[in-house]
Design an enzyme around this catalytic site. Structure first.
Site, short mmCIF file in Angstrom:
data_model
loop_
_atom_site.label_atom_id
_atom_site.label_comp_id
_atom_site.label_asym_id
_atom_site.label_seq_id
_atom_site.Cartn_x
_atom_site.Cartn_y
_atom_site.Cartn_z
N GLN A 1 -59.59 -49.09 -52.39
CA GLN A 1 -61.14 -49.15 -52.68
C GLN A 1 -61.07 -49.30 -54.31
O GLN A 1 -62.05 -50.76 -54.55
CB GLN A 1 -61.84 -48.07 -53.14
CG GLN A 1 -63.05 -48.34 -53.07
CD GLN A 1 -64.15 -48.34 -51.57
OE1 GLN A 1 -63.54 -47.57 -49.77
NE2 GLN A 1 -64.92 -49.38 -51.60
N LYS B 1 -61.00 -53.57 -54.28
CA LYS B 1 -61.63 -53.98 -53.08
C LYS B 1 -63.46 -54.17 -53.91
O LYS B 1 -63.83 -54.68 -53.98
CB LYS B 1 -62.11 -53.21 -51.54
CG LYS B 1 -62.84 -53.23 -50.63
CD LYS B 1 -63.78 -52.46 -50.13
CE LYS B 1 -62.44 -51.91 -49.50
NZ LYS B 1 -62.83 -50.74 -47.92
N LYS C 1 -62.91 -41.97 -53.55
CA LYS C 1 -63.15 -41.90 -51.92
C LYS C 1 -62.52 -40.07 -51.54
O LYS C 1 -61.75 -39.60 -52.42
CB LYS C 1 -61.48 -42.54 -50.82
CG LYS C 1 -61.84 -42.61 -49.66
CD LYS C 1 -62.45 -43.72 -49.16
CE LYS C 1 -62.87 -44.30 -47.56
NZ LYS C 1 -63.33 -45.71 -47.66
N ASP D 1 -67.13 -43.31 -43.65
CA ASP D 1 -66.19 -43.64 -43.80
C ASP D 1 -65.93 -43.56 -41.94
O ASP D 1 -66.76 -42.93 -41.00
CB ASP D 1 -64.93 -43.58 -43.57
CG ASP D 1 -63.62 -44.43 -44.03
OD1 ASP D 1 -63.75 -45.79 -44.19
OD2 ASP D 1 -62.86 -43.59 -43.55
N THR E 1 -70.63 -53.99 -42.78
CA THR E 1 -69.25 -54.38 -42.89
C THR E 1 -68.26 -54.78 -42.08
O THR E 1 -67.56 -55.87 -41.79
CB THR E 1 -67.75 -52.86 -42.86
OG1 THR E 1 -68.74 -51.59 -43.77
CG2 THR E 1 -66.64 -53.06 -42.54
N ASN F 1 -69.01 -48.20 -36.14
CA ASN F 1 -69.64 -48.50 -37.16
C ASN F 1 -68.73 -50.00 -36.95
O ASN F 1 -69.49 -51.60 -36.88
CB ASN F 1 -69.99 -48.42 -38.23
CG ASN F 1 -70.62 -48.53 -39.09
OD1 ASN F 1 -70.23 -49.79 -39.49
ND2 ASN F 1 -72.06 -48.70 -38.88
N SER G 1 -73.74 -51.32 -50.00
CA SER G 1 -73.69 -49.86 -50.38
C SER G 1 -74.28 -50.56 -51.65
O SER G 1 -75.20 -49.33 -52.33
CB SER G 1 -72.82 -48.73 -50.66
OG SER G 1 -72.50 -48.41 -49.40
P1 NDP Z 1 -66.08 -45.06 -37.15
O1 NDP Z 1 -65.77 -43.97 -37.17
O2 NDP Z 1 -67.28 -45.31 -36.51
O3 NDP Z 1 -65.27 -45.11 -35.69
C1 NDP Z 1 -63.26 -45.63 -36.10
C2 NDP Z 1 -63.14 -46.29 -34.65
O4 NDP Z 1 -61.79 -46.46 -35.00
C3 NDP Z 1 -63.11 -44.85 -33.44
O5 NDP Z 1 -63.82 -45.91 -32.06
C4 NDP Z 1 -61.91 -44.63 -33.43
O6 NDP Z 1 -61.95 -43.64 -32.08
C5 NDP Z 1 -61.09 -45.53 -33.61
N1 NDP Z 1 -59.65 -44.68 -34.05
C6 NDP Z 1 -59.99 -43.80 -35.43
N2 NDP Z 1 -59.34 -42.85 -35.52
C7 NDP Z 1 -58.12 -43.60 -35.32
C8 NDP Z 1 -57.01 -43.24 -34.67
N3 NDP Z 1 -56.09 -42.48 -35.46
N4 NDP Z 1 -56.16 -43.57 -33.93
C9 NDP Z 1 -56.68 -45.19 -33.07
N5 NDP Z 1 -58.46 -45.11 -32.88
C10 NDP Z 1 -58.82 -44.19 -34.22
O7 NDP Z 1 -65.24 -45.73 -38.05
P2 NDP Z 1 -65.46 -46.88 -38.83
O8 NDP Z 1 -65.90 -47.97 -37.93
O9 NDP Z 1 -66.68 -46.62 -40.03
O10 NDP Z 1 -64.38 -47.19 -39.82
C11 NDP Z 1 -63.11 -48.13 -39.76
C12 NDP Z 1 -62.24 -48.61 -39.98
O11 NDP Z 1 -63.01 -49.45 -40.80
C13 NDP Z 1 -61.35 -47.29 -41.35
O12 NDP Z 1 -60.69 -48.27 -41.56
C14 NDP Z 1 -62.42 -47.23 -42.60
O13 NDP Z 1 -61.70 -47.23 -43.55
C15 NDP Z 1 -62.82 -48.69 -42.32
N6 NDP Z 1 -63.37 -49.54 -42.70
C16 NDP Z 1 -65.46 -48.50 -42.85
C17 NDP Z 1 -66.10 -48.99 -43.54
C18 NDP Z 1 -67.79 -48.52 -42.69
O14 NDP Z 1 -68.71 -49.00 -43.64
N7 NDP Z 1 -67.86 -47.60 -42.17
C19 NDP Z 1 -66.18 -50.06 -44.71
C20 NDP Z 1 -64.55 -50.28 -44.80
C21 NDP Z 1 -64.08 -50.29 -43.98
P3 NDP Z 1 -62.22 -42.18 -31.50
O15 NDP Z 1 -64.06 -42.71 -31.56
O16 NDP Z 1 -61.84 -41.92 -29.95
O17 NDP Z 1 -61.88 -41.13 -32.47
O1 2IT Z 2 -63.97 -48.44 -47.19
C1 2IT Z 2 -64.74 -48.38 -47.61
O2 2IT Z 2 -65.12 -49.58 -48.28
C2 2IT Z 2 -65.99 -48.06 -47.07
N1 2IT Z 2 -66.17 -47.34 -46.05
C3 2IT Z 2 -67.14 -48.08 -47.05
C4 2IT Z 2 -67.48 -47.87 -48.98
C5 2IT Z 2 -68.64 -47.63 -49.33
O3 2IT Z 2 -69.64 -46.59 -50.22
O4 2IT Z 2 -69.63 -48.21 -48.93
#
Ligand code: NDP
Ligand code: 2IT
Length: 451
Positions: free
Chosen positions: A111, A114, A126, A166, A209, A241, A384
């Protein structure tokens, strides 16, 4: 022994199982920035690397809450405040049973760089908990969030540390966390981002994102002289998300996203996935992807256990561009080979560190356009920061205004990364470009601020 090997050896002395992902993230950065450390004495003289890889502080606390059956539950909460040289600590909260200090250190470290790449005034942090929101009632999630904030509020503030979402933390959780913060402090302030729009959230934050990753990819393909995504088959993993909004943007620009995954299986719908249904299943019902094929029997559902161990079904689907958007290390070297053999030319990381180091090496050696997470998914934290700006000035920006600003930022990040790679003699290597550009910005601020 070169500077990179020397440093890595030193850090590995303290290596433990939990810290593996943290070392993985750190090693990649150290290899990338080695030429910079060799060429500019200031970084060594100021021990920047040694200072950068240790968090400023880590809070670890007990979270006690009561479930719907009146049983008392205990979880562990964390906040890693990693580096605030460029601005207040900023980064998400993850609620997932796998959460531990090592995972949060990896995410916090990524982070820092980034956030630096966005060019915005935000430091890196985090946090999260081993709490599993899956299968919990809304009331249980609220009870947990209140208990978590009872402790967390002591360490955060709109000029100190601003958490966001997250994995497992979306608008529902942020709403409950905000409510509790307000109750404890009597202060209505922008201490969290990703809030619902009705009480201070920014338009476009949910989309940021996923949309940002697609904007980044379009720019990268343009710079690299490749055909655009329009009309091309794309594969996406995840169904949360980031994945759903990457799918949405891909559809808007005329690409054909054909897959998504959750922790139990993969959907492959060769006609293009039905996003309305996915949103209903995942965002409203919080159901399994298995339900998708009830409405679309011609699509395939591949349960995790039905696919040979060691590889992932989603990366065996032929595509032009791939978007891993679920979690860390979900795309390994076998997957990379499958993608390459099937004709994939571009991989963009929506998730944090979804590709293993071996997979990344394969992509780079085969000249696949590879957009690393810290650059490609920086749109979430960028919006954000827009939310923080709106909160601080008591204003609201329109959807298009935020979307336009996001697009500009993603194009700038992409260009900055590509140019840095060129300047350091590794043209086309966006991994080195992102690590060097991000590191340089933080390191120069650290030097200017003294010890
Ligand atoms: P969500 O909780 O909305 O979704 C996560 C998704 O990934 C779900 O479909 C989940 O499946 C799957 N998943 C999570 N853990 C596992 C695992 N161990 N094995 C297989 N599938 C898994 O999270 P986000 O979409 O927000 O985050 C997804 C990724 O993006 C993460 O790496 C996060 O750090 C990154 N990220 C998120 C940001 C944000 O703004 N939200 C910003 C930047 C990066 P299930 O529901 O079955 O667990
Ligand atoms: O990994 C990431 O960049 C996030 N989960 C979002 C962080 C934020 O402060 O919006």
């Amino acid at each position: 022994m070169g500077i990179a090997e020397d440093r890595i050896k030193q850090y590995e002395k303290g290596n433990c199982e939990q810290d593996k992902v943290f070392y993985q993230a750190m090693e990649e950065v150290i290899y990338s920035i080695a030429p910079l450390l060799e060429s500019d004495e200031r970084y060594k003289q100021n021990s920047i690397l040694d200072r950068l890889v240790v968090p400023d502080r880590i809070f670890k606390f007990k979270v006690v809450w009561m479930d719907d059956n009146q049983n008392i539950q205990v979880n562990t909460g964390y906040r890693v405040q990693f580096n605030n040289s460029l601005g207040p600590y900023k980064g998400g909260l993850r609620f997932h049973p796998s959460v531990n200090e090592g995972i949060l250190k990896f995410l916090g470290f990524e982070q820092i760089l980034k956030n630096a790449l966005t060019g915005l005034p935000i430091g890196g942090g985090k946090g999260g908990s081993d709490f599993d929101p899956k299968g919990k009632s809304d009331f249980e999630v609220m009870k947990f969030c209140s208990a978590f904030m009872t402790e967390l509020h002591k360490y955060i503030g709109p000029r100190i540390d601003i958490p966001a979402g997250d994995i497992g933390v979306g608008a529902r959780e942020i709403g409950y966390l905000f409510g509790e913060y307000k109750k404890i402090t009597s202060s209505y302030e922008g201490v969290l981002t990703g809030k619902p729009f009705m009480f201070g959230g920014s338009l476009m934050r949910p989309e940021a994102t996923g949309y940002g990753t697609v904007y980044f990819t379009e720019k990268m393909l343009e710079i690299e002289g490749k055909e655009s995504l329009e009309g091309k088959v794309c594969t996406v993993s995840g169904a949360g998300n980031v994945a759903l909004h990457a799918i949405e943007k891909l559809q808007q620009i005329g690409a054909i996203p054909v897959s998504c995954t959750d922790s139990r299986g993969t959907i492959y719908d060769s006609r293009g996935v039905d996003l309305c249904l996915l949103k209903e299943l995942k965002l409203e019902k919080r159901a399994s992807l298995k339900e998708y094929v009830k409405a679309h029997p011609e699509a395939k559902y591949i349960p995790v256990e039905d696919y040979p161990e060691g590889a992932h079904a989603v990366w065996d689907i032929p595509c032009y561009a791939a978007f891993p958007c679920a979690t860390q290390n979900e795309l390994n070297d076998i997957d990379a080979q499958n993608l390459i053999v099937n004709g994939c030319i571009s991989v963009s990381e929506g998730a944090n560190m979804p590709s293993t180091p071996k997979a990344i090496n394969d992509f780079l050696s085969h000249k696949i356009c590879f957009a690393p997470a810290k650059a490609a998914n920086s749109g979430g934290v960028a919006v954000s920061e827009f939310e923080m700006s709106q909160n601080a000035s008591m204003s609201k920006w329109g959807f298009e205004e935020v979307d336009d600003k996001l697009k500009v930022i993603m194009q700038q990040v992409c260009t900055r990364v590509a140019l840095t790679a060129k300047d350091y003699g590794v043209e086309g290597n966006y991994v080195d470009g992102a690590n060097i550009a991000g590191f340089k910005r933080v390191a120069d601020a650290m030097i200017a601020e003294g010890i």
